[in-house]
Design a protein around this motif. Structure first.
Motif, PDB file in Angstrom:
ATOM      1  N   GLN A  94      11.673   5.197  -9.805  1.00  0.00           N
ATOM      2  CA  GLN A  94      13.114   4.941 -10.207  1.00  0.00           C
ATOM      3  C   GLN A  94      13.811   3.678  -9.539  1.00  0.00           C
ATOM      4  O   GLN A  94      14.556   3.046  -9.980  1.00  0.00           O
ATOM      5  N   GLY A  95      13.542   3.623  -8.277  1.00  0.00           N
ATOM      6  CA  GLY A  95      13.957   2.345  -7.602  1.00  0.00           C
ATOM      7  C   GLY A  95      13.453   0.985  -7.921  1.00  0.00           C
ATOM      8  O   GLY A  95      14.186   0.069  -8.010  1.00  0.00           O
ATOM      9  N   GLU A 150       9.806   0.188 -15.740  1.00  0.00           N
ATOM     10  CA  GLU A 150       8.690   1.208 -16.266  1.00  0.00           C
ATOM     11  C   GLU A 150       7.455   1.044 -15.494  1.00  0.00           C
ATOM     12  O   GLU A 150       6.254   1.095 -16.062  1.00  0.00           O
ATOM     13  N   ASP A 173       7.873   9.390  -8.001  1.00  0.00           N
ATOM     14  CA  ASP A 173       8.958   9.161  -8.564  1.00  0.00           C
ATOM     15  C   ASP A 173      10.206   8.621  -8.382  1.00  0.00           C
ATOM     16  O   ASP A 173      11.058   7.894  -8.903  1.00  0.00           O
ATOM     17  N   GLN A 174      10.650   8.935  -7.033  1.00  0.00           N
ATOM     18  CA  GLN A 174      11.653   8.236  -6.197  1.00  0.00           C
ATOM     19  C   GLN A 174      11.516   6.685  -6.259  1.00  0.00           C
ATOM     20  O   GLN A 174      12.322   5.879  -6.574  1.00  0.00           O
ATOM     21  N   GLY A 203      11.912   0.493 -11.018  1.00  0.00           N
ATOM     22  CA  GLY A 203      12.361   0.086 -12.576  1.00  0.00           C
ATOM     23  C   GLY A 203      11.174  -0.438 -13.096  1.00  0.00           C
ATOM     24  O   GLY A 203      10.147  -0.137 -12.839  1.00  0.00           O
TER      25      GLY A 203
END
Length: 237
Positions: free
Chosen positions: A48-49, A53, A44-45, A51
């Motif tokens: 998020q970094g 999608e 998940d980290q 991006g």
């Protein structure tokens, strides 16, 4: 430029380091990227970094049933990259056999399991990440060199067996990744500085350097059965 518009890409080990850089490079090229590893938190980290999608999937490549189920539930990928591995260092006579076998399970057999089960579109690619110790052995990391060499040999054989799917290997040298985070800042800095002085490239590798090579192999339809060194000249220094 979008070199991989709407291509489906799986990066096993995409939650950190080289794998994360590879996933980011494909995502920036327009691919639909899925990253897989054992840790949902780290996935998940990373997503998020990165991006774009990016999709995440918890997967332990040592679990044969889980690997087979993962690919059975999904359509074919255009490109699959495997950079997940844990390979402890130590001399052959001192490294516990359990640790040695765990290293093989992680880096060689994990890749073997994925290669055996993966559904890859015709003309797509499978890329392994090995390491330059396969050609420049170290007396303190004999097992790592042997595992890397085995992985590269596996890729060459699979390039024949899985044709027209293309199979290649990228072999990095010393790369600045979270792998070295357990060292103190001083020790890590000294190691990087000493290596940079020794290497013909006069610098330490970055994860993005390896990602560039992976993307090149995936985007080049005439590349198969190849091992590409990205080691700053470490194999010849």
């Amino acid at each position: 430029m979008n070199a991989f518009p709407s291509k489906k890409v799986l990066v096993v080990g995409g939650s950190s380091g080289i794998g994360e850089a590879v996933a980011k490079a494909f995502a920036e090229g327009g691919a639909e990227v899925t990253i897989a590893s054992r840790s949902k938190t780290r996935l998940d980290q990373a997503a998020q970094g990165i991006g774009k999608e990016v999709q995440v999937a918890v997967l332990d490549t040592a679990d044969v049933a889980a690997v087979e189920a993962f690919f059975a539930d999904r359509g074919p990928f255009d490109h699959v990259v495997i950079s997940a591995a844990q390979t402890p260092t130590g001399s052959v006579r001192e490294l516990p056999l359990e640790s040695a076998r765990a290293a093989l399970d992680s880096k060689f057999w994990g890749a073997y399991h994925v290669a055996r089960a993966a559904r890859i579109a015709e003309g797509g690619s499978l890329t392994f990440v090995s390491g330059f110790l396969s050609v420049r052995p170290s007396k303190g990391a004999v097992l790592q060199g042997a595992v890397n060499a085995a992985l590269e040999a596996l890729a060459r054989g699979l390039a024949l067996e899985l044709s027209p799917v293309r199979v290649n290997t990228v072999s990095p040298g010393l790369i600045a990744t979270p792998l070295w985070s357990k060292l103190s800042d001083e020790a890590r800095g000294a190691m990087y500085e000493a290596a940079a002085e020794r290497l013909p490239a006069r610098r330490i590798g970055q994860a993005e350097d390896v990602a560039n090579a992976v993307v090149y192999l995936a985007a080049t339809p005439f590349a198969t059965g190849s091992t590409v060194l990205v080691d700053g000249g470490g194999a010849i220094a």
